[in-house]
Design a protein around this motif. Structure first.
Motif, short mmCIF file in Angstrom:
data_model
loop_
_atom_site.label_atom_id
_atom_site.label_comp_id
_atom_site.label_asym_id
_atom_site.label_seq_id
_atom_site.Cartn_x
_atom_site.Cartn_y
_atom_site.Cartn_z
N GLN A 71 0.85 -1.18 0.00
CA GLN A 71 0.00 0.00 0.00
C GLN A 71 0.89 1.23 0.00
O GLN A 71 1.98 1.22 0.57
N LEU A 72 0.42 2.31 -0.63
CA LEU A 72 1.21 3.54 -0.71
C LEU A 72 0.39 4.70 -0.18
O LEU A 72 -0.71 4.97 -0.67
N VAL A 73 0.92 5.37 0.82
CA VAL A 73 0.27 6.55 1.39
C VAL A 73 1.10 7.77 1.02
O VAL A 73 2.27 7.88 1.40
N HIS A 74 0.50 8.69 0.25
CA HIS A 74 1.12 9.97 -0.08
C HIS A 74 0.69 10.99 0.98
O HIS A 74 -0.50 11.23 1.14
N LEU A 75 1.64 11.59 1.67
CA LEU A 75 1.24 12.59 2.66
C LEU A 75 0.62 13.81 2.01
O LEU A 75 -0.09 14.58 2.69
N ASP A 76 0.84 14.02 0.71
CA ASP A 76 0.12 15.09 0.01
C ASP A 76 -1.39 14.91 0.13
O ASP A 76 -2.14 15.88 0.06
N ASP A 77 -1.83 13.67 0.30
CA ASP A 77 -3.26 13.40 0.46
C ASP A 77 -3.72 13.57 1.90
O ASP A 77 -4.92 13.53 2.18
N VAL A 78 -2.76 13.73 2.81
CA VAL A 78 -3.07 13.78 4.25
C VAL A 78 -2.96 15.20 4.81
O VAL A 78 -3.74 15.57 5.70
N TYR A 79 -1.99 15.99 4.33
CA TYR A 79 -1.83 17.36 4.84
C TYR A 79 -3.17 18.10 4.83
O TYR A 79 -3.78 18.23 3.78
N ASP A 81 -2.76 7.53 13.12
CA ASP A 81 -3.76 7.03 12.19
C ASP A 81 -3.21 5.99 11.21
O ASP A 81 -3.63 4.84 11.22
N VAL A 82 -2.28 6.41 10.37
CA VAL A 82 -1.79 5.53 9.31
C VAL A 82 -1.18 4.24 9.88
O VAL A 82 -1.50 3.14 9.43
N LEU A 83 -0.28 4.40 10.86
CA LEU A 83 0.38 3.24 11.47
C LEU A 83 -0.17 2.91 12.85
O LEU A 83 0.34 2.03 13.51
N GLY A 84 -1.19 3.63 13.27
CA GLY A 84 -1.78 3.43 14.59
C GLY A 84 -3.03 2.57 14.53
O GLY A 84 -3.35 1.97 13.49
N PRO A 85 -3.76 2.52 15.62
CA PRO A 85 -4.96 1.69 15.69
C PRO A 85 -6.01 2.03 14.63
O PRO A 85 -6.77 1.15 14.20
N ALA A 86 -6.04 3.29 14.21
CA ALA A 86 -7.04 3.70 13.22
C ALA A 86 -6.81 3.03 11.87
O ALA A 86 -7.75 2.79 11.10
N SER A 87 -5.56 2.75 11.54
CA SER A 87 -5.19 2.08 10.27
C SER A 87 -5.81 2.77 9.05
O SER A 87 -6.53 2.15 8.27
N GLY A 88 -5.51 4.04 8.93
CA GLY A 88 -6.00 4.79 7.78
C GLY A 88 -5.73 6.26 7.96
O GLY A 88 -4.99 6.68 8.85
N ALA A 94 -11.92 15.35 3.35
CA ALA A 94 -12.72 14.49 2.48
C ALA A 94 -12.94 13.15 3.19
O ALA A 94 -13.01 13.11 4.41
N GLY A 95 -13.04 12.07 2.43
CA GLY A 95 -13.35 10.78 3.02
C GLY A 95 -12.18 10.12 3.72
O GLY A 95 -11.05 10.62 3.71
N TRP A 96 -12.46 8.98 4.30
CA TRP A 96 -11.47 8.20 5.03
C TRP A 96 -10.88 7.14 4.10
O TRP A 96 -11.61 6.46 3.38
N THR A 97 -9.54 6.99 4.13
CA THR A 97 -8.87 5.94 3.38
C THR A 97 -8.31 4.93 4.36
O THR A 97 -7.51 5.27 5.23
N ALA A 98 -8.74 3.69 4.24
CA ALA A 98 -8.28 2.63 5.14
C ALA A 98 -6.92 2.10 4.70
O ALA A 98 -6.61 2.06 3.51
N VAL A 99 -6.11 1.71 5.67
CA VAL A 99 -4.83 1.07 5.42
C VAL A 99 -4.88 -0.29 6.12
O VAL A 99 -5.12 -0.36 7.33
N ASP A 100 -4.67 -1.36 5.36
CA ASP A 100 -4.74 -2.70 5.92
C ASP A 100 -3.52 -2.93 6.81
O ASP A 100 -2.38 -2.91 6.33
#
Length: 255
Positions: A130-138, A154-161, A173-179
């Motif tokens: 999986q690839l998380v761009h922080l440009d999508d998170v800022y 969030d990304v690496l924590g319990p929220a996983s997303g 915007a919406g929530w993106t889940a990270v497996d």
């Protein structure tokens, strides 16, 4: 950040990524796992990339025997990504209590314009991650610190997303889940902090000259980015002063 002809993609078109000359100094670098580093790398100012940009793969490199890809010449982003992926897998197996289920987590940081997105995409493909761009998170132009914290919570924590940011609407915007069971690569300035470093399998920092970084950024966004240059650069400087991500990295690459 706003869409456009991707800033990081310009790395390849400019044949701009050079690996430096000195081994990374971060702790926990296993024998044979050193990567070259250049102490004289300038800290540039920079900011965003655009989504959907064409990604090149040319990487110019100068270095030493035993460095990534050997001594001198050129190495493709694909070859560099393969090297880093092999290191990440080996480290995951070593660090995990059950090597067969080891999860690979790569943090790829550096000031904008250093090639994080280009390398991150190649590395994610190599790892089937999986690839998380922080440009999508800022959360906007003042959101670097918030995104750095979100990597941990969030990304690496319990929220996983993570919550996406809509740059056009300037609103969440919406929530993106990270497996949490699959490999993940997180790329962007703010990915590598003192809090996130222990959560990673491999930590990578990219560096580039100020003038080259400026050329890439303004060449892409022009006035759109020029208006925000100092605003974003101040956040990068504050983050580096607080976290010293280069010292946390296992691998430092000069671009």
């Amino acid at each position: 950040m706003p869409d456009g002809d991707g800033l990081e993609a310009r790395v390849a078109r400019a044949a701009s990524t050079r690996v430096g000359d000195r081994a990374a100094t971060a702790a926990a670098v296993a024998p044979g796992d050193e990567a070259p580093r250049d102490d004289g790398a300038a800290r540039g100012d920079g900011a965003a990339r655009g989504d959907g940009a064409a990604r090149g793969d040319g990487v110019a490199r100068g270095g030493r025997a035993g460095g990534v890809g050997g001594a001198g010449g050129f190495v493709s982003v694909g070859a560099l990504a393969a090297n880093l992926a092999a290191r990440a897998r080996a480290r995951a197996r070593t660090q995990a209590a059950a090597p067969a289920s080891a999860r690979v987590v790569v943090l790829l940081d550096g000031r904008s314009g250093t090639g994080k997105t280009t390398l991150g995409e190649a590395l994610a493909e190599e790892l089937d991650a999986q690839l998380v761009h922080l440009d999508d998170v800022y959360p906007g132009w003042d959101g670097l610190r918030a995104a750095a914290d979100a990597v941990v919570t969030d990304v690496l924590g319990p929220a996983s997303g993570h919550r996406r940011w809509d740059w056009d609407a300037s609103a969440p915007a919406g929530w993106t889940a990270v497996d949490p069971g699959l490999p993940v690569v997180v790329e962007g300035c703010g990915a590598l902090s003192r809090a996130s470093a222990p959560l990673a399998t491999l930590r990578v920092w990219l560096e580039a000259d100020d003038d080259e970084r400026w050329r890439r950024a303004i060449g892409r966004d022009g006035e759109v980015f020029a208006r925000e240059w100092d605003r974003w650069a101040a956040q990068e400087q504050a983050f580096i002063a607080a976290e010293d991500p280069a010292s946390l990295a296992d691998v430092v690459i000069r671009t």
